[in-house]
Design an enzyme around this catalytic site. Structure first.
Site, PDB file in Angstrom:
ATOM      1  N   GLY A   1     125.844  18.844  -6.781  1.00  0.00           N
ATOM      2  CA  GLY A   1     124.503  18.846  -6.208  1.00  0.00           C
ATOM      3  C   GLY A   1     124.234  20.151  -5.466  1.00  0.00           C
ATOM      4  O   GLY A   1     123.954  21.192  -6.065  1.00  0.00           O
ATOM      5  N   GLY A   2     124.360  20.118  -4.148  1.00  0.00           N
ATOM      6  CA  GLY A   2     123.995  21.252  -3.300  1.00  0.00           C
ATOM      7  C   GLY A   2     124.566  22.591  -3.742  1.00  0.00           C
ATOM      8  O   GLY A   2     123.849  23.605  -3.779  1.00  0.00           O
TER       9      GLY A   2
ATOM     10  N   HIS B   1     122.175   7.435 -10.941  1.00  0.00           N
ATOM     11  CA  HIS B   1     122.609   8.183  -9.757  1.00  0.00           C
ATOM     12  C   HIS B   1     122.406   7.334  -8.501  1.00  0.00           C
ATOM     13  O   HIS B   1     121.442   6.566  -8.418  1.00  0.00           O
ATOM     14  CB  HIS B   1     121.816   9.496  -9.651  1.00  0.00           C
ATOM     15  CG  HIS B   1     122.411  10.430  -8.642  1.00  0.00           C
ATOM     16  ND1 HIS B   1     122.191  10.291  -7.289  1.00  0.00           N
ATOM     17  CD2 HIS B   1     123.246  11.485  -8.784  1.00  0.00           C
ATOM     18  CE1 HIS B   1     122.860  11.236  -6.646  1.00  0.00           C
ATOM     19  NE2 HIS B   1     123.516  11.969  -7.534  1.00  0.00           N
TER      20      HIS B   1
ATOM     21  N   GLU C   1     121.262   7.969  -5.710  1.00  0.00           N
ATOM     22  CA  GLU C   1     119.957   8.135  -5.050  1.00  0.00           C
ATOM     23  C   GLU C   1     118.895   7.286  -5.731  1.00  0.00           C
ATOM     24  O   GLU C   1     117.978   6.784  -5.080  1.00  0.00           O
ATOM     25  CB  GLU C   1     119.576   9.628  -5.022  1.00  0.00           C
ATOM     26  CG  GLU C   1     120.439  10.381  -4.004  1.00  0.00           C
ATOM     27  CD  GLU C   1     120.711  11.834  -4.342  1.00  0.00           C
ATOM     28  OE1 GLU C   1     120.035  12.399  -5.210  1.00  0.00           O
ATOM     29  OE2 GLU C   1     121.641  12.401  -3.718  1.00  0.00           O
TER      30      GLU C   1
ATOM     31  N   GLY D   1     126.411  14.968  -0.486  1.00  0.00           N
ATOM     32  CA  GLY D   1     125.582  15.716   0.458  1.00  0.00           C
ATOM     33  C   GLY D   1     126.083  15.675   1.893  1.00  0.00           C
ATOM     34  O   GLY D   1     125.376  16.045   2.819  1.00  0.00           O
TER      35      GLY D   1
ATOM     36  N   ASN E   1     123.347  19.217 -10.912  1.00  0.00           N
ATOM     37  CA  ASN E   1     122.252  18.277 -10.671  1.00  0.00           C
ATOM     38  C   ASN E   1     121.387  18.870  -9.564  1.00  0.00           C
ATOM     39  O   ASN E   1     121.752  18.813  -8.393  1.00  0.00           O
ATOM     40  CB  ASN E   1     122.815  16.911 -10.257  1.00  0.00           C
ATOM     41  CG  ASN E   1     121.710  15.932  -9.908  1.00  0.00           C
ATOM     42  OD1 ASN E   1     120.521  16.199 -10.136  1.00  0.00           O
ATOM     43  ND2 ASN E   1     122.082  14.786  -9.347  1.00  0.00           N
ATOM     44  N   TRP E   2     120.259  19.434  -9.974  1.00  0.00           N
ATOM     45  CA  TRP E   2     119.407  20.119  -8.987  1.00  0.00           C
ATOM     46  C   TRP E   2     118.552  19.157  -8.187  1.00  0.00           C
ATOM     47  O   TRP E   2     117.824  19.591  -7.287  1.00  0.00           O
ATOM     48  CB  TRP E   2     118.528  21.163  -9.702  1.00  0.00           C
ATOM     49  CG  TRP E   2     119.301  22.350 -10.183  1.00  0.00           C
ATOM     50  CD1 TRP E   2     120.553  22.735  -9.783  1.00  0.00           C
ATOM     51  CD2 TRP E   2     118.881  23.326 -11.143  1.00  0.00           C
ATOM     52  NE1 TRP E   2     120.941  23.874 -10.440  1.00  0.00           N
ATOM     53  CE2 TRP E   2     119.921  24.267 -11.282  1.00  0.00           C
ATOM     54  CE3 TRP E   2     117.726  23.498 -11.904  1.00  0.00           C
ATOM     55  CZ2 TRP E   2     119.833  25.356 -12.145  1.00  0.00           C
ATOM     56  CZ3 TRP E   2     117.636  24.574 -12.761  1.00  0.00           C
ATOM     57  CH2 TRP E   2     118.675  25.501 -12.877  1.00  0.00           C
ATOM     58  N   LYS E   3     118.569  17.881  -8.555  1.00  0.00           N
ATOM     59  CA  LYS E   3     117.781  16.884  -7.806  1.00  0.00           C
ATOM     60  C   LYS E   3     116.332  17.375  -7.706  1.00  0.00           C
ATOM     61  O   LYS E   3     115.806  17.917  -8.680  1.00  0.00           O
ATOM     62  CB  LYS E   3     118.446  16.591  -6.459  1.00  0.00           C
ATOM     63  CG  LYS E   3     119.925  16.202  -6.640  1.00  0.00           C
ATOM     64  CD  LYS E   3     120.594  15.692  -5.392  1.00  0.00           C
ATOM     65  CE  LYS E   3     122.047  15.338  -5.702  1.00  0.00           C
ATOM     66  NZ  LYS E   3     122.761  14.760  -4.552  1.00  0.00           N
TER      67      LYS E   3
ATOM     68  N   GLU F   1     130.970   9.197  -8.234  1.00  0.00           N
ATOM     69  CA  GLU F   1     130.401   9.853  -7.056  1.00  0.00           C
ATOM     70  C   GLU F   1     130.419   8.882  -5.883  1.00  0.00           C
ATOM     71  O   GLU F   1     129.494   8.068  -5.730  1.00  0.00           O
ATOM     72  CB  GLU F   1     128.946  10.267  -7.331  1.00  0.00           C
ATOM     73  CG  GLU F   1     128.781  11.229  -8.482  1.00  0.00           C
ATOM     74  CD  GLU F   1     127.508  12.055  -8.344  1.00  0.00           C
ATOM     75  OE1 GLU F   1     127.617  13.285  -8.411  1.00  0.00           O
ATOM     76  OE2 GLU F   1     126.428  11.480  -8.147  1.00  0.00           O
TER      77      GLU F   1
ATOM     78  N   SER G   1     130.014  16.624  -2.779  1.00  0.00           N
ATOM     79  CA  SER G   1     130.419  17.795  -1.999  1.00  0.00           C
ATOM     80  C   SER G   1     131.437  18.686  -2.727  1.00  0.00           C
ATOM     81  O   SER G   1     132.349  19.234  -2.106  1.00  0.00           O
ATOM     82  CB  SER G   1     130.933  17.378  -0.616  1.00  0.00           C
ATOM     83  OG  SER G   1     129.902  16.728   0.116  1.00  0.00           O
TER      84      SER G   1
HETATM   85  P1  13P Z   1     126.411  17.149  -3.473  1.00  0.00           P
HETATM   86  O1  13P Z   1     127.240  18.052  -4.352  1.00  0.00           O
HETATM   87  O2  13P Z   1     125.264  17.829  -2.815  1.00  0.00           O
HETATM   88  O3  13P Z   1     127.274  16.354  -2.534  1.00  0.00           O
HETATM   89  O4  13P Z   1     125.728  16.070  -4.463  1.00  0.00           O
HETATM   90  C1  13P Z   1     126.518  15.390  -5.370  1.00  0.00           C
HETATM   91  C2  13P Z   1     125.640  14.681  -6.313  1.00  0.00           C
HETATM   92  O5  13P Z   1     124.973  13.721  -5.959  1.00  0.00           O
HETATM   93  C3  13P Z   1     125.579  15.189  -7.694  1.00  0.00           C
HETATM   94  O6  13P Z   1     124.912  14.293  -8.521  1.00  0.00           O
END
Ligand code: 13P
Length: 258
Positions: free
Chosen positions: A238-239, A99, A101, A177, A13-15, A171, A217
């Site tokens: 994510g990251g 998600h 966010e 994050g 997930n590159w956001k 999640e 994470s």
């Molecule tokens: P991180 O891996 O950056 O914690 O993000 C997780 C996430 O929200 C994937 O959708």
């Protein structure tokens, strides 16, 4: 069905990251590092702007494409929105829905998530439905109740056949994050809880078929321990998915028994 019958699914997930050129470069680098991903299904979720070009590019590969969000109405006067049929048109097979966010910054409710899940399934795509508790909810002992409500409302319209198409991503908000990962045992107990809910509502066969990803994470050095748990069937990253080498390391270690 033994747990091993579920093919692990690892999604990036590159956001809000990566231009089209950066997304293309990632694919080049990733495929060089990870040319064969047979045992694990790999999904890339770039921003909307990179979906069409990556859809073209991924057609000749084993990688799948996902959108990060969708609107629940297929077409009409809805300025700025993108519907599930349009996502199918550019090559998506998955859509991330709900998600945290989106829930946190855009006011997305469980009801909206339910309508989006329905729209995604109607278009023949597969939703990745995100659920998870906040730190305050965990500390108040509400984790199971919060996650149960998110699953029930998010999948409210599902039949057994459509529920079997869904991927769920657990999640925990406090792990996204933050560098704080849920321990494998913490994640496993929530994944087990989700699978039990699925069995109660749609039966054992559906519950055993649905893949439940962990997100929060995830890194190359913690993926194997998470995947060793019986009910963890993949990861939503994510990251650590932004860098091809790091994501490739997660995919390589992300098989069952890797
Ligand atoms: P991180 O891996 O950056 O914690 O993000 C997780 C996430 O929200 C994937 O959708």
């Amino acid at each position: 069905m033994p747990a091993s019958a579920r093919r692990p699914i690892i999604a990036a997930n590159w956001k809000l990251h990566k231009t089209v050129a950066e997304a293309q470069q990632f694919v080049t680098d990733f495929l060089r590092l990870c040319p064969d991903t047979d045992t694990v299904e790999v999904v890339l979720a770039p921003p909307f702007t990179a979906l069409a070009p990556l859809g073209e590019r991924l057609r000749a590969t084993a990688l799948s494409l996902a959108a990060q969000d969708v609107f629940w109405i297929d077409e009409g006067a809805y300025t700025g929105e993108v519907s599930a049929p349009l996502l199918a048109d550019v090559g998506c097979t998955y859509v991330i829905v709900g998600h945290s966010e989106r829930r946190q910054y855009f006011g997305e409710t469980d009801e909206a998530v339910g309508k989006k899940v329905e729209a995604v399934l109607r278009a023949g795509l597969r939703p990745i439905v995100c659920v998870g508790e906040s730190l305050a909810q965990r500390q108040a002992g509400q984790t199971f109740a919060v996650v149960a409500q998110q699953v029930e409302r998010g999948l409210a319209a599902c039949t057994a056949a459509s529920a079997a198409q869904v991927v769920i991503a657990y999640e925990p908000v406090w792990a996204i994050g933050t560098g704080v990962t849920a321990t494998p045992a913490q994640a496993q107990e929530v994944h087990r809880h989700i699978r039990t809910l699925l069995a109660r509502r749609w039966g054992e066969a559906v519950a055993e078929a649905v893949r439940i990803q962990y997100g929060g994470s995830v890194k190359p050095d913690n993926i194997a321990a998470l995947m060793a748990e019986a009910d963890i069937d993949g990861a939503l990253v994510g990251g650590a998915s932004l860098d091809a080498a790091s994501f490739a390391a997660i995919v390589r270690r992300g098989g069952k028994g890797s």
